[in-house]
Every structure is written in C-alpha cells, then in structure tokens.
Write an enzyme that holds these catalytic residues in place. Sequence first.
Site, mmCIF file in Angstrom:
data_model
loop_
_atom_site.group_PDB
_atom_site.id
_atom_site.type_symbol
_atom_site.label_atom_id
_atom_site.label_comp_id
_atom_site.label_asym_id
_atom_site.label_seq_id
_atom_site.Cartn_x
_atom_site.Cartn_y
_atom_site.Cartn_z
ATOM 1 N N CYS A 262 0.831 -1.205 0.000
ATOM 2 C CA CYS A 262 0.000 0.000 0.000
ATOM 3 C C CYS A 262 0.865 1.254 0.000
ATOM 4 C CB CYS A 262 -0.924 0.011 1.215
ATOM 5 S SG CYS A 262 -1.974 1.480 1.315
ATOM 6 N N ASP B 243 -19.960 -13.525 22.671
ATOM 7 C CA ASP B 243 -19.090 -12.769 21.788
ATOM 8 C C ASP B 243 -18.896 -11.382 22.393
ATOM 9 O OD1 ASP B 243 -17.682 -11.624 19.746
ATOM 10 O OD2 ASP B 243 -19.257 -11.786 18.236
ATOM 11 N N CYS C 150 -12.125 -11.312 20.400
ATOM 12 C CA CYS C 150 -11.337 -10.424 19.544
ATOM 13 C C CYS C 150 -10.097 -9.934 20.281
ATOM 14 C CB CYS C 150 -12.185 -9.241 19.073
ATOM 15 S SG CYS C 150 -12.858 -8.213 20.395
#
Length: 443
Positions: free
Chosen positions: A75, A363, A389
């Site tokens: 990038c 979650d 996460c």
Amino acid sequence: MNIGPETQTFTIRVEAMGADGDGIARLDDGRTLFLPFTLPGETVQARSVSRRGGGIAGIAETILEPSPERADPPCPHFGTCGGCSLQHWREESIAVWKTEALRHGLIQAGVAAPVLGPIQTSAPFSRRRVDFAIRKQAGIAAIGFHQLRADAIVPIETCLVSAPEIVALLAPLRALVPKLQAVKRDADCAINLLDTGLDLLLRTDGELAPSDRRLLAAFAAEHGIPRIAWALKDGLVEIAAQLGPVAIRFAGAAVPVAPGAFLQATASGADAITRAVLAGLPEKLKPRDRIIELHAGSGTLTFPLARRARVVAYEGDGDAVVALQKGAAGAELHGTILAHKRDLVRQPLMVSDFKDAAAVVLDPPFGGAPGQMEAIAASEVTHVVYVSCNPQALARDAAPLLRAGFSLAAATPIDQFLWSARLEAVAVFTRPAPLRKRARPPR
C-alpha cells in the site's frame, strides 16, 4: 509526552513482536523500547520519541540488518496511515505470529498443550465495515485514517483491505464534505456494506442545516445509497436521507440493522466464526433445547444458532435488540428467538439464569466478559463457545472455566484484520455433565 532532553539514539536489536504489532527491544537499563515497522531479529538505528507506559516509544530511522521475513508493503499509504501496522512482514509470518499469540494466551489460562485449528484469513478488499476520519480545513476535506498513535489524519486514495464499493465512495465524499455546514472541522463516517448496499453514519461537530439534508439526499440518490444517518458527536442518531430499505442477511433472515451497527469485519470472517461456533455445540442438540447467547449484537450468530435450537439472546445496545427482534419476526422465528436488552457489564447473568441451558455462546467486546465467567463456571452448563477479539481477555476469562472442570475442545484463529495486530478466535470449552442425585426409592 515528549522525552525532551532525554531523547537518545540507539543501535539495537529487535527481540520480539509486541501485542500491538511493534518490534520490541530492551535497553541497557531494562526498559522496553517499542519500534513500529520493525521485525524480530533486525538490527536498527533508532531514536526515542516519547514515554509509553513503563517503556519508551521510538522510531527506527535505519534498518541496518533487515529480517529475511521483511516484505515490500503493497500500500502506498503504509508507514504513515495507522490503519495497517504489519504490511512490512510476510503474510505467512504474520499468520504464525497470530496463531502463537492465541496459543500463548490459552497456555496462560491453564491449557497445558492447546491444539489449534488452521488460521482462517480474510482476503484483501473484503472489509465491509470501515470508519473514516474527516477533517475540513480551508475548504478542503481530508478523509482517511489517523496516523499511528497521533491525531493527524492521513488522507487516503485507496485502501487494500476495504471493499471496492467503499473505496469508490472516497472521492465523492471528499467533494461533498466542504459543502456541508455541519462539518466545522472534525467529523467521521462509518460505512457498512449491507446486502442492500452502502449504509452511512455521519457524525459531525455541527448541526445539520436544511441545505445539508438536501445535499445528503442528492448524494444518496446519485450513488445508490439507501440510507444516510447523521448525529452530532456522541449524540442521538437520526435519519438524514432514506431512499430504500436497509438489511443484511444472517442465515437467510433479513435484519434491518441500525445505522453504524457493529458487523463482523468481513463476510468470510463472519462465516468462519459461524462455522466454528456451530461445530462447538453439543452433538445431540434438539430443537427444543435452549442456547444462551450473550452479547448477541444484531444477530450474526443468533440466526444460525436458531437453526439448531431455541436461542435466548442478550444484548446491551437497544437498537441492535430491535433489529434482531424485527429480523426474527420477519423470519417467523418468534418462539425460537427471544431477545432481551441487558447491560451485561453492569448486570451479568446469574447462575440460575443458565439452568437447563444446553450451551452458552458469548461474543464479548474487546475487554471480554470478566464479570460473567464465574457464574457460567458455577452453573451446570457443559458447553461454552467463546468468540474473542482479544487473546489476552480470552486467556483471563477462560481461567475460571478451566478451574471449574472445563477443558479446551477446539480453538480456531480467525484473521479478519489483514495486516493488523488484531485477531479473532473461537474457543470451545466442554466438561462432563454433572451426576444427578437419584431419588431414594419409597420404602
């Protein structure tokens, strides 16, 4: 905080990769030196920039001995944009590092030798939810991401992780923002790619003028955007322009999610999470059995779970609960899905709430669910499926389960955040069903 007179230069060897994706070196006095965009094994010429916790944040000015694992960043914005931190590392090395981070966390929790499934990695150009920072100065709009650990915004022309439909909207947004009276200086725009198209939530530092509403309606019509919502920073959300219905499908159910709703970052990542969660449920689950789902969101997992058993879903965000309920009603799942609004941080479920539950699926947000795990561990639940996460929060939250007799049945690393330090995972914990006391026979 700038170090000032303490600023120093070092020739130093990078020892490891830190949890945030920075190379880590050790100074002679034992302090940690954090060096972004470096790799383990490299020797670098670096200088200190600021204090960071008990260590020092630095910049590697010259890579004297590069790692053989160093890659050419694909990038053009890499190194200034704070969106990606690991494009200078080979993708296979990133996969190994993330997998080992999950393994290490589970060992910390008490799992002796965790066996992990292969990492599931999302492809470039697949991110379907992106939050852009906006800054207007001298009649020109900069739209992009914040510089790494800084307030400055790096304007971007492209993004190799985001869906092409989202990237294509950047140039039109740059032309629109200077015309909006609601943007005085700073704003942000959350863009979700739903099944019905792009969905925008614009948060600004000024009130939306009538002319702004006309501009947003025209912008939505020109670019085929069903809905544009607006709010003052930290204010209530209202619809600025709506030209059609909005929805995303979870297991075939059309869910009318709220503006700016949380979604799993990529569709392939959501599919990988769903497969791992369903694989972790009890084998002999019956349709009338009950699954307790915590932090259900708008129903990403709720609707797939409802194909297997009844689901009692808890979520703290009221808009997400409403969307979940509407989706359940539209799919005629009234008796199969029961959704409750509940702040699970302030009001975690009690042990009695898990009575007769066949499984618990949770979650939680990045901080995990520390206030909830002891009650789950003290219940008679035999299957807990934890979607994480944050490997460190998972390690902490798994410890009470392991002390209560659970063992790790499966763990799957899922990388939805390409070229970043973040990692999703699905961990399945099981234990034998408790022995029921038999009633004494009558004399």
